[in-house]
Design a protein around this motif. Structure first.
Motif, short mmCIF file in Angstrom:
data_model
loop_
_atom_site.label_atom_id
_atom_site.label_comp_id
_atom_site.label_asym_id
_atom_site.label_seq_id
_atom_site.Cartn_x
_atom_site.Cartn_y
_atom_site.Cartn_z
N LEU A 188 62.05 72.55 88.97
CA LEU A 188 61.02 72.52 87.94
C LEU A 188 61.05 71.21 87.16
O LEU A 188 60.00 70.69 86.76
CB LEU A 188 61.19 73.70 86.98
CG LEU A 188 60.84 75.07 87.55
CD1 LEU A 188 61.25 76.18 86.60
CD2 LEU A 188 59.35 75.15 87.85
N SER A 189 62.23 70.66 86.99
CA SER A 189 62.33 69.37 86.29
C SER A 189 61.81 68.23 87.15
O SER A 189 61.31 67.23 86.65
CB SER A 189 63.80 69.10 85.91
OG SER A 189 64.28 70.08 85.02
N ARG A 190 61.93 68.42 88.44
CA ARG A 190 61.51 67.38 89.38
C ARG A 190 59.99 67.29 89.50
O ARG A 190 59.43 66.21 89.67
CB ARG A 190 62.12 67.69 90.75
CG ARG A 190 61.73 66.75 91.87
CD ARG A 190 62.47 67.11 93.14
NE ARG A 190 62.15 66.22 94.24
CZ ARG A 190 62.73 66.29 95.44
NH1 ARG A 190 63.68 67.19 95.66
NH2 ARG A 190 62.39 65.44 96.40
N ASP A 191 59.31 68.45 89.40
CA ASP A 191 57.87 68.44 89.62
C ASP A 191 57.22 69.56 88.81
O ASP A 191 57.69 70.70 88.83
CB ASP A 191 57.57 68.65 91.11
CG ASP A 191 56.08 68.56 91.41
OD1 ASP A 191 55.52 67.46 91.27
OD2 ASP A 191 55.50 69.59 91.79
N GLN A 192 56.14 69.23 88.12
CA GLN A 192 55.44 70.21 87.31
C GLN A 192 54.01 70.47 87.82
O GLN A 192 53.17 71.01 87.09
CB GLN A 192 55.38 69.74 85.85
CG GLN A 192 56.66 69.97 85.08
CD GLN A 192 56.90 71.46 84.80
OE1 GLN A 192 56.03 72.15 84.29
NE2 GLN A 192 58.08 71.93 85.16
#
Length: 228
Positions: A188-192
């Motif tokens: 989730l931190s990598r891609d929103q």
């Protein structure tokens, strides 16, 4: 000298040939049986591994040659490219050797995939491989086989689409993995993007049910998402 010729029906001759091959050692016959199992030489559109008689026979023989069969199926998955036969090999491997199949399937999962930039038919093989991965997890591989893929260093090496598919494939078993919460948050931190957030709702639900407060917060946030 003279001899009387006997005409043998083609089907009977093929069955006799299989009987002869059945007597061979695993090291001599495994490649042949894997070829039968995956329908080499047959039209992919008409071949169904679970229904084909020769494939069923090959499956039974390969159960007695597990070591050689696992190695050959893994190699076929690598060599085959993003085709139906790669999916068939993955499914057989998932049933025969769940622990070995997890890293082997992940190694080819994103090959040929157009996700997340595009979606559609080009990703059919990836979806089939994710299904095979779910079968492997359902067959109960040792916990360490899955944990190794969720470990931060290894998980961080996976492509985004691979991370998402691994979390989805684990299903309810995700909650049993101590490193699952960290893996979910890392993705989730990598891609929103919407695709990522949408596809991770179900894995988040499994973790939230097990008491993960961050996963629960993510689900609550989804209820107020601007997208219909």
């Amino acid at each position: 000298c003279s001899a009387t010729a006997t005409v043998v029906p083609a089907g009977a001759g093929r069955e006799h040939a299989l009987d002869v091959i059945d007597a061979g050692a695993c090291v001599e016959t495994t490649t042949f049986y894997v070829s039968l199992l995956l329908g080499d030489g047959k039209d992919e559109r008409d071949f169904v591994p679970t229904l084909d008689r020769e494939a069923q026979h090959a499956r039974q023989r390969l159960r007695g040659c597990r070591k050689q069969a696992v190695a050959t199926l893994i190699q076929r998955m690598r060599d085959e490219g993003p085709t139906e036969r790669r999916i068939w090999a993955a499914r057989e491997l998932a049933g025969m050797a769940p622990a070995e199949s997890v890293p082997a399937i992940l190694a080819v999962l994103a090959d040929g995939s157009t996700a997340p930039e595009q979606a559609g038919g080009a990703d059919a093989v990836r979806r089939g491989l994710r299904g095979a991965l779910s079968v492997a997890v359902g067959n109960g591989p040792p916990a360490e086989a899955v944990a190794a893929q969720l470990a931060p260093e290894r998980f961080g090496e996976l492509a985004l689409v691979e991370q998402i598919d691994l979390l989805r494939a684990l299903g309810p078993a995700l909650a049993e993995q101590g490193q699952a919460a960290g893996a979910l948050q890392a993705t989730l931190s990598r891609d929103q993007a919407f695709r990522t957030r949408f596809l991770l709702l179900e894995p988040s639900a499994h973790l939230a049910r097990a008491g993960d407060t961050k996963a629960l917060g993510f689900l609550r946030g989804g209820l107020g998402d601007e997208s219909p």
